[in-house]
Design a protein around this motif. Sequence first.
Motif, PDB file in Angstrom:
ATOM      1  N   ILE A  70      64.179 -90.880   4.058  1.00 57.08           N
ATOM      2  CA  ILE A  70      64.075 -90.011   2.879  1.00 57.08           C
ATOM      3  C   ILE A  70      65.163 -90.363   1.868  1.00 57.08           C
ATOM      4  CG2 ILE A  70      64.154 -87.630   2.037  1.00 57.08           C
ATOM      5  CD1 ILE A  70      61.626 -88.331   3.673  1.00 57.08           C
ATOM      6  N   GLN A  71      66.370 -90.624   2.357  1.00 59.16           N
ATOM      7  CA  GLN A  71      67.471 -90.970   1.460  1.00 59.16           C
ATOM      8  C   GLN A  71      67.209 -92.310   0.761  1.00 59.16           C
ATOM      9  OE1 GLN A  71      70.205 -88.929   0.671  1.00 59.16           O
ATOM     10  NE2 GLN A  71      70.217 -90.449  -0.958  1.00 59.16           N
ATOM     11  N   ARG A  72      66.678 -93.277   1.504  1.00 62.39           N
ATOM     12  CA  ARG A  72      66.371 -94.585   0.902  1.00 62.39           C
ATOM     13  C   ARG A  72      65.295 -94.449  -0.170  1.00 62.39           C
ATOM     14  NH1 ARG A  72      66.081 -96.921   6.356  1.00 62.39           N
ATOM     15  NH2 ARG A  72      63.874 -97.182   5.909  1.00 62.39           N
ATOM     16  N   VAL A  73      64.288 -93.649   0.100  1.00 57.63           N
ATOM     17  CA  VAL A  73      63.232 -93.418  -0.898  1.00 57.63           C
ATOM     18  C   VAL A  73      63.835 -92.740  -2.122  1.00 57.63           C
ATOM     19  CG1 VAL A  73      61.114 -92.141  -1.402  1.00 57.63           C
ATOM     20  CG2 VAL A  73      61.346 -93.338   0.779  1.00 57.63           C
ATOM     21  N   SER A  74      64.663 -91.737  -1.890  1.00 56.62           N
ATOM     22  CA  SER A  74      65.311 -91.032  -2.990  1.00 56.62           C
ATOM     23  C   SER A  74      66.172 -91.972  -3.825  1.00 56.62           C
ATOM     24  CB  SER A  74      66.156 -89.889  -2.434  1.00 56.62           C
ATOM     25  OG  SER A  74      66.865 -89.247  -3.456  1.00 56.62           O
ATOM     26  N   ASP A  75      66.974 -92.791  -3.176  1.00 54.54           N
ATOM     27  CA  ASP A  75      67.829 -93.749  -3.882  1.00 54.54           C
ATOM     28  C   ASP A  75      66.994 -94.729  -4.706  1.00 54.54           C
ATOM     29  OD1 ASP A  75      70.016 -92.534  -2.700  1.00 54.54           O
ATOM     30  OD2 ASP A  75      70.303 -94.107  -1.190  1.00 54.54           O
ATOM     31  N   PHE A  76      65.899 -95.197  -4.129  1.00 57.48           N
ATOM     32  CA  PHE A  76      65.018 -96.130  -4.826  1.00 57.48           C
ATOM     33  C   PHE A  76      64.442 -95.488  -6.081  1.00 57.48           C
ATOM     34  CE2 PHE A  76      60.717 -97.667  -5.660  1.00 57.48           C
ATOM     35  CZ  PHE A  76      60.976 -98.998  -5.926  1.00 57.48           C
ATOM     36  N   VAL A  77      63.942 -94.269  -5.944  1.00 60.94           N
ATOM     37  CA  VAL A  77      63.332 -93.582  -7.088  1.00 60.94           C
ATOM     38  C   VAL A  77      64.371 -93.344  -8.184  1.00 60.94           C
ATOM     39  CG1 VAL A  77      62.253 -91.424  -7.838  1.00 60.94           C
ATOM     40  CG2 VAL A  77      61.489 -92.535  -5.728  1.00 60.94           C
ATOM     41  N   LYS A  78      65.567 -92.927  -7.804  1.00 58.31           N
ATOM     42  CA  LYS A  78      66.626 -92.698  -8.794  1.00 58.31           C
ATOM     43  C   LYS A  78      66.988 -93.988  -9.509  1.00 58.31           C
ATOM     44  CE  LYS A  78      68.637 -88.747  -6.455  1.00 58.31           C
ATOM     45  NZ  LYS A  78      69.721 -88.291  -5.582  1.00 58.31           N
ATOM     46  N   LYS A  79      67.057 -95.082  -8.757  1.00 55.99           N
ATOM     47  CA  LYS A  79      67.397 -96.374  -9.346  1.00 55.99           C
ATOM     48  C   LYS A  79      66.317 -96.811 -10.332  1.00 55.99           C
ATOM     49  CE  LYS A  79      68.288-101.176  -8.229  1.00 55.99           C
ATOM     50  NZ  LYS A  79      67.950-102.231  -7.323  1.00 55.99           N
ATOM     51  N   GLU A  80      65.071 -96.621  -9.981  1.00 52.44           N
ATOM     52  CA  GLU A  80      63.960 -97.035 -10.837  1.00 52.44           C
ATOM     53  C   GLU A  80      63.893 -96.214 -12.117  1.00 52.44           C
ATOM     54  OE1 GLU A  80      61.621 -99.645 -10.450  1.00 52.44           O
ATOM     55  OE2 GLU A  80      63.190-100.190  -9.027  1.00 52.44           O
ATOM     56  N   ASN A  81      64.405 -95.002 -12.084  1.00 53.46           N
ATOM     57  CA  ASN A  81      64.338 -94.120 -13.246  1.00 53.46           C
ATOM     58  C   ASN A  81      65.537 -94.254 -14.178  1.00 53.46           C
ATOM     59  OD1 ASN A  81      61.849 -92.975 -12.674  1.00 53.46           O
ATOM     60  ND2 ASN A  81      62.731 -91.421 -11.356  1.00 53.46           N
ATOM     61  N   LYS A  82      66.486 -95.117 -13.841  1.00 51.47           N
ATOM     62  CA  LYS A  82      67.660 -95.294 -14.690  1.00 51.47           C
ATOM     63  C   LYS A  82      67.264 -95.951 -15.998  1.00 51.47           C
ATOM     64  CE  LYS A  82      71.339 -95.627 -11.297  1.00 51.47           C
ATOM     65  NZ  LYS A  82      72.364 -96.488 -10.705  1.00 51.47           N
ATOM     66  N   ASP A  83      67.890 -95.501 -17.055  1.00 55.28           N
ATOM     67  CA  ASP A  83      67.696 -96.107 -18.363  1.00 55.28           C
ATOM     68  C   ASP A  83      68.653 -97.286 -18.479  1.00 55.28           C
ATOM     69  OD1 ASP A  83      67.538 -96.786 -21.034  1.00 55.28           O
ATOM     70  OD2 ASP A  83      67.667 -94.737 -21.758  1.00 55.28           O
ATOM     71  N   PHE A  84      68.117 -98.475 -18.723  1.00 53.58           N
ATOM     72  CA  PHE A  84      68.962 -99.668 -18.776  1.00 53.58           C
ATOM     73  C   PHE A  84      70.064 -99.529 -19.817  1.00 53.58           C
ATOM     74  CE2 PHE A  84      66.515-100.665 -22.494  1.00 53.58           C
ATOM     75  CZ  PHE A  84      67.335-101.480 -23.245  1.00 53.58           C
ATOM     76  N   TRP A  85      69.816 -98.744 -20.862  1.00 55.93           N
ATOM     77  CA  TRP A  85      70.800 -98.582 -21.937  1.00 55.93           C
ATOM     78  C   TRP A  85      72.131 -98.076 -21.385  1.00 55.93           C
ATOM     79  CZ3 TRP A  85      71.099-100.281 -26.715  1.00 55.93           C
ATOM     80  CH2 TRP A  85      72.049 -99.743 -27.565  1.00 55.93           C
ATOM     81  N   ASN A  86      72.062 -97.157 -20.452  1.00 55.25           N
ATOM     82  CA  ASN A  86      73.278 -96.584 -19.872  1.00 55.25           C
ATOM     83  C   ASN A  86      74.017 -97.570 -18.976  1.00 55.25           C
ATOM     84  OD1 ASN A  86      72.748 -94.117 -21.138  1.00 55.25           O
ATOM     85  ND2 ASN A  86      71.427 -93.484 -19.464  1.00 55.25           N
ATOM     86  N   GLU A  87      73.346 -98.638 -18.594  1.00 57.89           N
ATOM     87  CA  GLU A  87      73.960 -99.651 -17.753  1.00 57.89           C
ATOM     88  C   GLU A  87      74.709-100.707 -18.583  1.00 57.89           C
ATOM     89  OE1 GLU A  87      73.780 -99.381 -14.334  1.00 57.89           O
ATOM     90  OE2 GLU A  87      72.765 -97.490 -14.780  1.00 57.89           O
TER      91      GLU A  87
ATOM     92  N   LYS B 114      76.745-101.791 -28.890  1.00 58.16           N
ATOM     93  CA  LYS B 114      77.116-101.961 -30.294  1.00 58.16           C
ATOM     94  C   LYS B 114      76.420-103.184 -30.894  1.00 58.16           C
ATOM     95  CE  LYS B 114      81.194-102.459 -33.233  1.00 58.16           C
ATOM     96  NZ  LYS B 114      82.641-102.603 -33.278  1.00 58.16           N
ATOM     97  N   GLU B 115      76.403-104.295 -30.150  1.00 56.77           N
ATOM     98  CA  GLU B 115      75.747-105.517 -30.633  1.00 56.77           C
ATOM     99  C   GLU B 115      74.249-105.304 -30.838  1.00 56.77           C
ATOM    100  OE1 GLU B 115      76.872-108.642 -31.522  1.00 56.77           O
ATOM    101  OE2 GLU B 115      78.835-107.668 -31.483  1.00 56.77           O
ATOM    102  N   ILE B 116      73.621-104.607 -29.923  1.00 57.84           N
ATOM    103  CA  ILE B 116      72.178-104.344 -30.043  1.00 57.84           C
ATOM    104  C   ILE B 116      71.911-103.462 -31.257  1.00 57.84           C
ATOM    105  CG2 ILE B 116      70.209-103.170 -28.965  1.00 57.84           C
ATOM    106  CD1 ILE B 116      71.343-104.201 -26.249  1.00 57.84           C
ATOM    107  N   LYS B 117      72.725-102.412 -31.433  1.00 56.43           N
ATOM    108  CA  LYS B 117      72.550-101.527 -32.591  1.00 56.43           C
ATOM    109  C   LYS B 117      72.732-102.300 -33.893  1.00 56.43           C
ATOM    110  CE  LYS B 117      73.926 -97.209 -30.349  1.00 56.43           C
ATOM    111  NZ  LYS B 117      74.960 -96.167 -30.260  1.00 56.43           N
ATOM    112  N   LYS B 118      73.721-103.212 -33.913  1.00 60.12           N
ATOM    113  CA  LYS B 118      73.955-104.016 -35.107  1.00 60.12           C
ATOM    114  C   LYS B 118      72.758-104.925 -35.367  1.00 60.12           C
ATOM    115  CE  LYS B 118      77.120-107.293 -37.286  1.00 60.12           C
ATOM    116  NZ  LYS B 118      76.056-107.785 -38.108  1.00 60.12           N
ATOM    117  N   GLY B 119      72.207-105.517 -34.310  1.00 63.58           N
ATOM    118  CA  GLY B 119      71.030-106.373 -34.461  1.00 63.58           C
ATOM    119  C   GLY B 119      69.843-105.615 -35.022  1.00 63.58           C
ATOM    120  N   ILE B 120      69.636-104.410 -34.544  1.00 64.91           N
ATOM    121  CA  ILE B 120      68.532-103.579 -35.047  1.00 64.91           C
ATOM    122  C   ILE B 120      68.769-103.219 -36.504  1.00 64.91           C
ATOM    123  CG2 ILE B 120      67.411-101.320 -34.837  1.00 64.91           C
ATOM    124  CD1 ILE B 120      67.882-101.591 -31.765  1.00 64.91           C
ATOM    125  N   GLU B 121      70.004-102.875 -36.829  1.00 61.78           N
ATOM    126  CA  GLU B 121      70.351-102.548 -38.207  1.00 61.78           C
ATOM    127  C   GLU B 121      70.121-103.750 -39.124  1.00 61.78           C
ATOM    128  OE1 GLU B 121      74.402-101.575 -40.658  1.00 61.78           O
ATOM    129  OE2 GLU B 121      74.180-100.585 -38.711  1.00 61.78           O
TER     130      GLU B 121
END
Length: 72
Positions: free
Chosen positions: A23-40, A47-54
Amino acid sequence: MDIQTTKLELLKIILENENSEFIQRVSDFVKKENKDFWNELSLSEQKEIKKGIEDLNNGKKVSYESFLKKIS
């Protein structure tokens, strides 16, 4: 098999399973899959990505061919 059937089967497997490690492994997997790459990303990467978009929004861009020449 459609996605709804698969979800229900997964839910059934989880509900019937008493193995806390599983159950813990499934939970960890689901949490990992739901992470937003931006926060990583680091703040400098964000900042570089925001500048590129701008830059793109302001019409500052280069052709793909020009980019390839620049990095070659």
